[in-house]
Design an enzyme around this catalytic site. Structure first.
Site, short mmCIF file in Angstrom:
data_model
loop_
_atom_site.label_atom_id
_atom_site.label_comp_id
_atom_site.label_asym_id
_atom_site.label_seq_id
_atom_site.Cartn_x
_atom_site.Cartn_y
_atom_site.Cartn_z
CB SER A 178 -0.88 0.00 1.25
OG SER A 178 -1.45 1.26 1.43
CE1 TYR A 220 -3.85 -2.06 5.14
CE2 TYR A 220 -2.79 -0.01 4.49
CZ TYR A 220 -3.55 -1.12 4.17
OH TYR A 220 -3.99 -1.30 2.88
CE LYS A 255 -1.52 -3.89 2.74
NZ LYS A 255 -1.85 -5.26 2.27
N1 LIG Z 1 -8.75 -0.76 -1.82
C1 LIG Z 1 -7.67 -0.01 -1.87
O1 LIG Z 1 -7.66 1.10 -2.42
C2 LIG Z 1 -6.40 -0.50 -1.25
C3 LIG Z 1 -5.34 0.41 -1.11
C4 LIG Z 1 -4.12 -0.05 -0.62
C5 LIG Z 1 -3.99 -1.38 -0.27
N2 LIG Z 1 -5.06 -2.25 -0.37
C6 LIG Z 1 -4.84 -3.64 0.00
O2 LIG Z 1 -5.44 -4.48 -1.00
C7 LIG Z 1 -5.96 -5.65 -0.37
C8 LIG Z 1 -7.44 -5.83 -0.71
O3 LIG Z 1 -8.16 -4.73 -0.25
P1 LIG Z 1 -9.73 -4.55 -0.51
O4 LIG Z 1 -9.93 -3.09 -0.63
O5 LIG Z 1 -10.18 -5.47 -1.57
O6 LIG Z 1 -10.30 -5.00 0.92
P2 LIG Z 1 -11.67 -5.80 1.34
O7 LIG Z 1 -11.87 -5.49 2.77
O8 LIG Z 1 -12.76 -5.49 0.36
O9 LIG Z 1 -11.28 -7.34 1.16
C9 LIG Z 1 -10.36 -7.97 2.01
C10 LIG Z 1 -10.77 -9.44 2.14
O10 LIG Z 1 -9.79 -10.11 2.98
C11 LIG Z 1 -10.47 -11.03 3.80
N3 LIG Z 1 -9.69 -11.33 5.01
C12 LIG Z 1 -9.42 -10.49 6.03
N4 LIG Z 1 -8.73 -11.13 6.98
C13 LIG Z 1 -8.53 -12.40 6.54
C14 LIG Z 1 -7.86 -13.52 7.08
N5 LIG Z 1 -7.29 -13.48 8.31
N6 LIG Z 1 -7.82 -14.67 6.36
C15 LIG Z 1 -8.41 -14.73 5.13
N7 LIG Z 1 -9.08 -13.69 4.58
C16 LIG Z 1 -9.14 -12.53 5.28
C17 LIG Z 1 -11.78 -10.34 4.15
O11 LIG Z 1 -12.78 -11.27 4.58
C18 LIG Z 1 -12.13 -9.63 2.83
O12 LIG Z 1 -13.00 -10.41 2.04
C19 LIG Z 1 -5.66 -5.50 1.12
O13 LIG Z 1 -4.46 -6.15 1.43
C20 LIG Z 1 -5.52 -4.02 1.29
O14 LIG Z 1 -4.72 -3.71 2.41
C21 LIG Z 1 -6.25 -1.82 -0.85
#
Ligand SMILES: NC(=O)c1ccc[n+]([C@@H]2O[C@H](COP(=O)([O-])OP(=O)(O)OC[C@H]3O[C@@H](n4cnc5c(N)ncnc54)[C@H](O)[C@@H]3O)[C@@H](O)[C@H]2O)c1
Length: 291
Positions: free
Chosen positions: A150, A163, A167
């Site tokens: 991230s 976080y 990351k």
């Molecule tokens: N959305 C963004 O703009 C953004 C920005 C930077 C980083 N990220 C990273 O991208 C990834 C996906 O983000 P997203 O926005 O799709 O999030 P989201 O919350 O929509 O999806 C995350 C999924 O991970 C699952 N999860 C959480 N803990 C878990 C565990 N212990 N074991 C198995 N599954 C687990 C959750 O049930 C959920 O379905 C994450 O790692 C997030 O930190 C996202």
């Protein structure tokens, strides 16, 4: 069909970016282990429904998938998930670690559990999967690993020290593993995604109020999936140890940290000696200033 007959584990595949990635990988011919613990944004209240729903969706579209409703933060789960891929499909080609949770708190207020839980899911989760996937890929002499990092980690963000640390840790894990696995034809890369999901909903709120569609401003989860498919395909066998941003229609390559200015003392540095040359010869100009 860029992933025909490849076998992929995708963590966090029940929602958001992981789900979009699982759907596109399956569309490109991969057999998919849809791993998701089905938790809320802060990591509580697990449910099997998100993983099972994505498996149903893939099968309805003619693809192949199994669900792994397991907590990636557990070392034993890492072994179980890799074993499920081998038992179901006989090999493992791609490991995509997307799962993540958020427990926002300023550093001076953060509880120990808020630190531990976030590090456990993101960073230890990466280790738990890599620890059991890499021996399989090493023996196969092929594999593709993608970890999700991230901007908050690479550039810092004040309200998420846990976080950000996790990351940034994933980037170190990726670069170390990329070096260790290069001779076995296994690649390891990181993606910095920006996409509208429940994780970024609060960020998107003010933009929506300002009349912008959330997906328009942030990009959508399905915008990120093509980069994962590419990195797992034969077209990217030479790409490893790198970090790429995916946001809407933008792709970007991140720099690698390196020393950018060097200065030597005659003998050992003294504190006053450093003070004397600091601004003129070391300094922090040309860099992002945090104060
Ligand atoms: N959305 C963004 O703009 C953004 C920005 C930077 C980083 N990220 C990273 O991208 C990834 C996906 O983000 P997203 O926005 O799709 O999030 P989201 O919350 O929509 O999806 C995350 C999924 O991970 C699952 N999860 C959480 N803990 C878990 C565990 N212990 N074991 C198995 N599954 C687990 C959750 O049930 C959920 O379905 C994450 O790692 C997030 O930190 C996202």
């Amino acid at each position: 069909m860029m992933l025909k007959d490849k076998v992929a584990i995708i963590t966090g595949a029940g929602r958001g970016i992981g789900r979009s990635t699982a759907l596109l990988m399956a569309e490109h011919g991969a057999k998919v282990v849809v791993c998701d613990y089905g938790v809320s944004l802060d990591g509580s209240a697990p449910s099997s429904e998100p993983a099972n729903a994505v498996v149903r969706e893939i099968r309805e579209r003619g693809g192949t998938a199994v669900a792994a409703v397991d907590d990636v933060g557990s070392f034993e789960a890492g072994q179980r998930i890799v074993q499920l891929a081998l038992d179901s499909f006989g090999r493992l080609d791609c490991l995509i670690h997307v799962a993540g949770i958020l427990r926002e708190r300023m550093i001076f207020n953060m509880a120990e559990a808020e630190w531990d839980d976030v590090i456990r899911v993101h960073l230890k989760g990466g280790f738990n999967l890599l620890r059991f996937a890499t021996p399989v890929m090493r023996q196969q002499r092929s594999g593709s690993i993608v970890l999700f990092t991230s901007r908050s980690g690479l550039r810092g963000a004040p309200g998420v020290p846990n976080y950000a640390a996790a990351k940034m840790g994933l980037v170190g894990l990726a670069r170390s593993t990329a070096q260790a696995m290069a001779k076995y034809n296994v690649t390891v890369n990181c993606i910095v995604p920006v996409a509208f999901s429940r994780m970024t909903q609060r960020m998107a709120g003010p933009m929506i109020q300002a009349g912008l569609g959330a997906g328009e401003e942030l990009g959508l989860p399905e915008d990120v999936a093509p980069l994962v498919v590419f990195l797992c395909s034969e077209a990217a066998r030479h790409v490893t140890g790198q970090v790429y941003t995916s946001q809407g229609n933008k792709l970007a390559l991140w720099s690698q940290p390196r020393e950018i200015r060097t200065v030597y003392a005659e003998g050992r540095w003294t504190p006053q000696g450093i003070a004397d040359i600091f601004e003129s010869q070391l300094g922090q100009d040309e860099l992002v200033r945090f104060k």
